[in-house]
Design an enzyme around this catalytic site. Structure first.
Site, mmCIF file in Angstrom:
data_model
loop_
_atom_site.group_PDB
_atom_site.id
_atom_site.type_symbol
_atom_site.label_atom_id
_atom_site.label_comp_id
_atom_site.label_asym_id
_atom_site.label_seq_id
_atom_site.Cartn_x
_atom_site.Cartn_y
_atom_site.Cartn_z
ATOM 1 N N GLY A 86 -10.218 43.932 109.727
ATOM 2 C CA GLY A 86 -11.426 43.466 109.059
ATOM 3 C C GLY A 86 -11.122 42.331 108.092
ATOM 4 N N LEU A 87 -11.920 42.248 107.044
ATOM 5 C CA LEU A 87 -11.781 41.200 106.033
ATOM 6 C C LEU A 87 -11.808 39.813 106.649
ATOM 7 C CD1 LEU A 87 -9.123 42.566 103.523
ATOM 8 C CD2 LEU A 87 -11.590 42.500 103.287
ATOM 9 N N CYS A 88 -12.724 39.614 107.573
ATOM 10 C CA CYS A 88 -12.846 38.262 108.113
ATOM 11 C C CYS A 88 -14.318 37.880 108.172
ATOM 12 C CB CYS A 88 -12.178 38.149 109.465
ATOM 13 S SG CYS A 88 -12.615 39.449 110.603
ATOM 14 N N GLY A 89 -15.022 38.176 107.094
ATOM 15 C CA GLY A 89 -16.407 37.744 106.989
ATOM 16 C C GLY A 89 -17.299 38.407 108.026
#
Lengths: 286, 142
Positions: A86-89
């Site tokens: 995750g952590l990709c907008g």
């Protein structure tokens, strides 16, 4: 007004978060460069095989491979390419959104859907939805290999051959530039007519051993290369999306630290003033 | 007449371009035996086995490439080798497909021995082909 100590701890915590996001931003930036390079490397093969298929289409009109024949779509296969982490907008969300749109469109036409999921995020999402999943593959990593994707692709191709699915789509994030990624839906099967180039006269290949077998091999490779391209592009998107997201997070953390610092200074000033007033008050009383 | 005495040769794999340039002659391990392709060859389409592709470049030098199988397209002025990056035996594909299915079902029962065996066999075939090529290269050098 909160105590100065609490604010100090808060600032320290935001600072350490900022350090992490900054590090992630830099890592994503360097990985993105490599991912883009791989995307560039995958292009010649995709172009060449496209040309070959274009030739094939022109050269041999009397044998029709099942991959080239349009059937009535009663059941649809969808390959969804997402990221593993995750952590990709909004990257994955956008891909899922357009998958759901595709799903609704075909369900409206009364078609069933079967899924092939690449990437942990899509597996998580579609498992919750409870849709039929034919194959899945997680842990693609930053460097997808054709070898790792073959199994899942074969499951879908076999499903197409035996009539479980009549059409195959791939949904993946398309790399426009570093700041922009958009979800793209592409039809893989039946292979849409490809425009050939300037071979005007009638001619045919010498096929060894026979046309059916070769067509099968070439078309299979074509689909595989398309899926590979999707995976590579998705990694490039992931990295650039993460870079942008982490840059925004670092900037926000910087802003937050600035605000907190202001509150902290005010609180400190207030405490000093209060103490002074107390001392003066105390002295006056004596 | 330089253009007539050479043929443009492209060797590409899905993960990158391997060779691109003019060649006097290209030798490819086709499905039904090794073939040599000279300029103005008739259009040909065939699958290739894992082995070595030999390219005689315009200046008379020979270059060797190892391919794990793939497809070959010949046009009178152009040779395209679509090389597979992965070694693909039929069992291997089957095993990979099986694996993907199993992952989807999240029930891995039995069959692991078969997969491992297929993997090992494919690995062995590749190693043998590579070894053969290394030996050949040595002979040329020595």
């Amino acid at each position: 007004m909160p105590g100065t100590k609490e604010i100090r701890t808060k600032i320290a915590s935001v600072k350490s978060t900022q350090k992490i996001t900054k590090a992630m931003e830099m890592v994503a930036a360097s990985k993105m460069r490599r991912a883009q390079e791989r995307m560039r490397l995958a292009r010649p093969y995709a172009d060449k095989i496209r040309v070959v298929i274009g030739h094939l289409n022109q050269a041999h009109p009397d044998y029709k491979h099942p991959f080239l024949v349009e059937r009535e779509p009663k059941s649809i296969g969808v390959i969804v390419v997402s990221t593993d982490r995750g952590l990709c907008g909004a990257l994955n969300t956008n891909v899922f959104k357009s998958t759901l749109m595709l799903m609704r469109e075909w369900q409206g036409k009364g078609a069933k859907l079967n899924f092939c999921l690449l990437g942990t995020k899509s597996v998580g999402f579609f498992r919750r939805l409870g849709v039929p999943i034919l194959a899945s593959m997680t842990g693609i990593g930053d460097r997808p290999h054709v070898k790792d994707l073959l199994g899942s692709v074969k499951v879908m191709l076999d499903a197409y051959r035996d009539g479980t699915i009549d059409r195959l789509f791939i949904v993946n994030a398309e790399f426009v530039n570093t700041m922009t990624q958009k979800p793209a839906v592409t039809q893989l099967l039946p292979v849409q007519t490809l425009d050939g180039d300037d071979l005007q006269e009638r001619w045919d290949y010498i096929y060894e051993p026979n046309a059916a077998e070769i067509l099968d091999g070439v078309l299979m490779r074509y689909i595989e290369s398309q899926v590979y391209r999707g995976a590579v592009e998705s990694v490039a998107c992931e990295m650039s999306a993460r870079m942008v997201a982490m840059k925004a997070a670092s900037d926000n953390a910087g802003k937050l630290i600035g605000d907190l610092q202001l509150v902290y200074n005010k609180a400190r000033q207030a405490a000093i003033t209060k103490e002074l007033a107390e001392i003066v008050g105390g002295a006056a009383a004596v | 007449m330089a253009a007539d005495s050479t043929i443009h040769c492209d060797i590409v794999s899905a993960e990158g371009e391997i060779f691109s340039g003019p060649a006097k002659m290209v030798f490819v391990p086709a499905m039904q035996g090794e073939i040599g392709i000279a300029p103005r060859h008739a259009p040909l389409l065939t699958m290739i086995k894992s082995g070595e592709v030999r390219v005689q470049t315009a200046d008379g030098q020979e270059q060797f490439f190892f391919v794990g199988g793939g497809a070959l397209e010949v046009q009178p002025k152009k040779v395209t080798v679509l090389a597979d990056t992965a070694v693909r035996a039929k069992d291997m594909d089957e095993a990979a497909a099986l694996e993907a299915k199993q992952r989807a079902e999240e029930a891995l029962k039995g069959n692991i021995d078969k997969i491992e065996q297929a993997e090992a066999l494919a690995e062995l075939a590749r190693a043998a082909a590579q070894l053969k090529m290394i030996q050949k290269l040595r002979k040329i050098k020595g």
